[in-house]
Design a protein around this motif. Structure first.
Motif, short mmCIF file in Angstrom:
data_model
loop_
_atom_site.label_atom_id
_atom_site.label_comp_id
_atom_site.label_asym_id
_atom_site.label_seq_id
_atom_site.Cartn_x
_atom_site.Cartn_y
_atom_site.Cartn_z
N GLY A 216 41.20 31.36 47.96
CA GLY A 216 40.92 30.15 47.19
C GLY A 216 42.14 29.39 46.72
N MET A 217 43.34 29.78 47.16
CA MET A 217 44.55 29.08 46.74
C MET A 217 44.89 27.94 47.69
N LYS A 218 45.37 26.85 47.12
CA LYS A 218 45.87 25.75 47.93
C LYS A 218 47.29 26.07 48.39
N THR A 219 47.72 25.41 49.44
CA THR A 219 49.06 25.67 49.98
C THR A 219 50.13 25.40 48.94
N ASP A 220 50.02 24.29 48.21
CA ASP A 220 51.04 23.98 47.22
C ASP A 220 51.05 24.99 46.07
N GLU A 221 49.88 25.57 45.76
CA GLU A 221 49.84 26.60 44.74
C GLU A 221 50.56 27.86 45.22
N ILE B 234 46.47 38.70 41.81
CA ILE B 234 46.50 38.28 40.40
C ILE B 234 46.53 36.76 40.28
N TYR B 235 47.45 36.13 41.00
CA TYR B 235 47.57 34.68 40.88
C TYR B 235 46.32 33.97 41.41
N SER B 236 45.72 34.50 42.46
CA SER B 236 44.56 33.82 43.04
C SER B 236 43.39 33.80 42.07
N VAL B 237 43.16 34.90 41.37
CA VAL B 237 42.04 34.91 40.43
C VAL B 237 42.41 34.23 39.11
N SER C 220 42.30 30.55 39.55
CA SER C 220 41.02 30.01 40.02
C SER C 220 40.48 29.03 38.98
N GLU C 221 39.57 28.19 39.41
CA GLU C 221 38.98 27.21 38.49
C GLU C 221 38.33 27.90 37.31
N HIS C 222 37.65 29.01 37.59
CA HIS C 222 36.90 29.72 36.55
C HIS C 222 37.82 30.24 35.45
N CYS C 223 38.99 30.74 35.83
CA CYS C 223 39.87 31.39 34.85
C CYS C 223 40.91 30.45 34.25
N SER C 224 41.35 29.45 35.02
CA SER C 224 42.49 28.64 34.56
C SER C 224 42.10 27.27 34.03
N TYR C 225 40.87 26.81 34.31
CA TYR C 225 40.45 25.48 33.87
C TYR C 225 41.40 24.40 34.39
N LYS C 226 41.88 24.58 35.61
CA LYS C 226 42.94 23.70 36.11
C LYS C 226 42.50 22.26 36.32
N SER C 227 41.22 22.03 36.55
CA SER C 227 40.73 20.66 36.72
C SER C 227 40.19 20.07 35.43
N SER C 228 40.05 20.87 34.40
CA SER C 228 39.43 20.39 33.17
C SER C 228 40.38 20.36 31.97
N LYS C 229 41.52 21.04 32.06
CA LYS C 229 42.41 21.15 30.90
C LYS C 229 42.80 19.80 30.32
N ASP D 2 48.94 31.46 31.57
CA ASP D 2 48.99 30.21 30.82
C ASP D 2 49.61 29.03 31.58
N GLU D 3 50.29 29.29 32.68
CA GLU D 3 51.05 28.23 33.34
C GLU D 3 50.56 27.96 34.75
N GLY D 4 49.25 28.09 34.92
CA GLY D 4 48.67 27.78 36.22
C GLY D 4 48.69 26.29 36.49
N PRO D 5 48.24 25.90 37.66
CA PRO D 5 48.24 24.48 38.01
C PRO D 5 47.34 23.68 37.08
N VAL D 6 47.74 22.46 36.82
CA VAL D 6 46.94 21.53 36.02
C VAL D 6 46.74 20.27 36.85
N TYR D 7 45.50 19.95 37.13
CA TYR D 7 45.18 18.79 37.97
C TYR D 7 44.56 17.68 37.13
N ASP D 8 45.17 16.53 37.19
CA ASP D 8 44.55 15.32 36.62
C ASP D 8 43.85 14.63 37.78
#
Length: 752
Positions: free
Chosen positions: A27-32, A51-54, A57-66, A385-391
């Motif tokens: 589930g990881m993107k290439t840039d991730e 570890i990084y993949s889970v 993930s959207e479920h754990c990191s809220y990367k699209s919603s933060k 705490d420092e996963g990807p953050v997508y706007d």
């Protein structure tokens, strides 16, 4: 033990920088993936990749919603009651007399579609452990459920299993299920929503946090052994579009054991009472990966773990699988060296396996070994705490304006209002949910004051802890949401969900204090879905600020769609309230004769997204009812004051189905009818879904005092309680027997 060839150690990763890794399959993107390599200065080991993949993930990191969820903090109202807010396993609220309450709602949507019983059961188990990890005793659960059309074959497959799973797990734990929702709509066919809430009680000075302070402190894994069930389960299932291709690759759903969890609850409470826990984290989504990284990141920054010491149910599990397993009924605690023996004694007393698997350090690194081989060496904060953050880009749906122009005002109105009321009362969304709730124990533990079909669940909290002073203090909670409203106007729809839950808590006489939410949407990679999400979050944050109720935490569930078809945007909002004396609670039904029936609030011609338009015409269009938060707040203040003075015989909020359904349900719940006269347009008065309204029955002799308290609120006298029928003067009457037959026959006819 010497390094085995299949072990991907840190040293081997450094020596083989070009080895292909299955990051995309995880589930990881290439840039991730490139970013992980940059963080580590090498390619990750297979365990580090797990570890990084889970964790990312959207479920754990809220990367699209933060970027949007931050509004819940920046717009948070001042609150003396809030003890722990967002960022922990659950929020904690001060409810007075030294008591605190912790509550949270989360989703288990996709697992419940794949395997309805276990998906729903482990959803309950997971949210219960979140509450345990705050140091609280879980005391009640609720659920908010949405399915496809009630008579659809797949609904008949999924719903019975989900209900059985919720009941089977919650009943086995001895937790009352005190309320919730069951909603049917075409958009949820193939993607049901299973949102579970848990409520816990603790003394306000006994809060526990997910942190690992103190170098030299021991890391203890206790509870069930780790198995292959749920490897990558929730974290992967909730982070990808749910179509046929993804189903072919789906991981196994977690398998729950409620009897072990019941023992785990009691074991944890004794550990807390013995004061041998420095920090604690439950193992839910992402399992050991999440627990270790989050504890280390929130502590002194480092942790050494021997992964080969993790107790296993399947000795063939690879280190990567151990890290990603989401086996249930597991906890991780941080314990001082001098308290380890006592910790182990308590676990042994409860026959609860416990193993020291590591130690807290101040190295700033999470390091894991497998039979002496270093397989993980990462800065834990980068995973936690420092996963990807997508706007992510978002845009107003192309059909939004046209949808809002499809005003239901032009729809044909019924000639027979009696038949229309019965049609709505027997429709799946408004019919009795007793077929569902009868499978749940609502009164176990003996502290339930009100439960389904009351507007809100209400619990006494005085008998929870040994030696506590007797108290009549109670807490009320309600969950609500309306996908049709949110589709028509996401900003207003989220506010309407909050307003209804807020009003439901007020209806029983409690003062609303705090909010949790579960935000269920389609793919964040769809700009139109992302616009719905952004508007809903903005609306909810603004409304919480206006009403003075802070968001304490919650959950975002994306990718709720089948193929390219998203569900209706469905923010589910839970509101917690407090009542000083539960003997002053207000019941939902007409239980005596001669009480004055009043309609509080203003009724307007508002049918956008209404049950009448949906049931009578299959129509969705126009604008939802207008939001009036100031009126909601005044109404809640009135209800709390009137309840405290014992002025009310009954109350019921007006929402889905309007006054017609509120009158019918009040007759059915209380077993007395009423005789009322409708003002103005009978159709609008009966079926409009205007907000900030309440139906109340005032006790004989209390009318003048209630009128004094209600100054400034529109009050319409409708009639009196009594008799064995709902009588609308000059229009029709329906016996309580006919109301009951219509209301209770729908779901049994489908699911039995």
């Amino acid at each position: 033990m010497s390094s085995a060839p299949h072990i991907d150690s840190v040293s081997r990763a450094a020596e083989t920088p070009d080895e292909r890794q299955p990051y995309a399959e995880l589930g990881m993107k290439t840039d991730e993936y490139v970013r992980v390599k940059h963080i580590l200065g090498r390619r990750p080991t297979s365990c580090e990749l797990a570890i990084y993949s889970v964790m990312w993930s959207e479920h754990c990191s809220y990367k699209s919603s933060k970027v949007h969820l931050r509004q819940f903090g920046t717009k948070a109202p001042e609150s003396d009651a809030l003890l722990v807010g967002m960022g922990e396993n659950a929020g904690v609220v001060d409810v007075g007399d030294g008591w605190a309450v912790t509550f949270k709602i989360e989703s288990h949507n996709h697992p419940s579609y794949v395997e309805p019983y276990q998906g729903a059961a482990t959803g309950v188990g997971g949210i219960v452990r979140d509450i345990m990890s705050m140091g609280a005793r879980p005391v009640a659960v609720m659920d908010s459920l949405r399915f496809g059309p009630a008579d659809a074959p797949d609904t008949r497959r999924v719903l019975p299993g989900v209900v059985a799973g919720i009941g089977g797990y919650g009943n086995s734990l001895g937790l009352p299920n005190i309320g919730g929702e069951v909603v049917f709509d075409e958009s949820y066919l193939g993607n049901p929503l299973v949102n579970a809430l848990c409520l816990g009680v603790l003394r306000k000075d006994q809060i526990k946090l997910a942190t690992a302070p103190g170098p030299g402190n021991k890391v203890v894994l206790f509870g069930n052994r780790t198995g292959p069930d749920g490897i990558g389960g929730a974290s992967v299932l909730a982070s990808a579009t749910f179509d046929e291709e993804s189903q072919a690759k789906r991981p196994s759903v977690q398998v729950g054991d409620p009897f072990t969890e019941k023992v785990l609850i009691e074991c944890c409470l004794e550990l807390f009472a013995a004061d041998v826990v420095v920090g604690i984290q439950d193992l839910g989504a992402a399992g050991v990966s999440c627990a270790t990284t989050e504890l280390a990141a929130k502590g002194t920054g480092g942790m050494d773990v021997r992964l080969d010491l993790v107790p296993l149910r399947d000795e063939t599990l690879r280190p990567e699988e151990i890290l990603m397993s989401e086996s249930q009924e597991r906890m991780m605690a941080v314990v001082t060296p001098e308290d380890v023996d006592r910790f182990m004694e308590i676990c042994a007393k409860w026959d609860m396996p416990a193993t020291v698997i590591g130690e807290v350090t101040d190295t700033g690194r999470l390091r894991m070994t497998w039979h002496g081989e270093l397989i993980v060496d990462i800065p834990p904060g980068t995973a936690a705490d420092e996963g990807p953050v997508y706007d992510r880009p978002y845009s107003r749906p192309l059909d939004q304006d046209e949808l809002q122009r499809r005003d239901p005002a032009g729809l044909p109105r019924p000639d027979d209002l009696r038949a229309e009321l019965l049609r709505l009362l027997g429709s799946p969304n408004l019919a009795s949910k007793e077929w569902v709730t009868a499978q749940y124990d609502r009164y176990v533990r003996g502290n339930t004051v009100l439960a389904t079909p009351a507007d809100a669940g209400l619990l006494r909290i005085d008998e929870v802890m040994p030696g506590a002073e007797p108290s009549t203090r109670g807490v009320a909670i309600s969950t609500d949401g309306n996908g049709r409203y949110t589709r028509l106007d996401p900003y207003a729809g989220a506010q309407l969900a909050l307003a209804e839950a807020y009003r439901n808590v007020a209806a029983v006489g409690a003062r609303p204090l705090a909010v949790t939410n579960c935000l269920n949407f389609g793919s964040p990679e769809d700009p139109e879905v992302m616009w719905q999400f952004a508007e809903a979050v903005r609306g909810l944050a603004d409304a919480c600020q206006t009403l003075g109720v802070p968001v304490t935490g919650g959950n975002v569930s994306f990718y709720n769609q089948t193929g390219s078809t998203a569900i209706l945007p469905t923010p589910v909002v839970g509101v917690l309230g407090v009542i000083d004396d539960v003997t002053n609670r207000v019941r939902p039904g007409f239980t005596e004769e001669g009480a004055t029936v009043l309609l509080l609030g203003e009724t307007r011609e508002e049918f956008g997204g209404s049950e009448w338009a949906h049931v009578a015409h299959g129509h969705l269009g126009g604008l939802p009812p207008a939001v009036d938060l100031a009126a909601e707040r005044r109404l809640a203040e009135l209800m709390a004051a009137a309840a405290a003075e014992g002025l009310l015989l009954a109350s019921h909020d007006l929402s889905d189905g309007g006054l017609a359904i509120a009158l019918a349900e009040s007759c059915l719940t209380g077993r007395y009818g009423c005789r009322v006269t409708l003002p103005a347009d009978p159709f609008v008065t009966l079926f409009s879904e205007s907000t900030a309204r309440m139906l109340v029955a005032v006790k004989p002799g209390a009318e003048s005092r209630f009128a004094e308290l209600a100054a400034g609120i529109a009050v319409t006298e409708l009639g009196r309680t009594g008799g064995d029928a709902l009588v609308i003067e000059d229009l029709f009457e329906i016996s309580i027997t006919e109301l009951r037959e219509t209301h209770t026959s729908t779901l049994p006819a489908i699911f039995d």
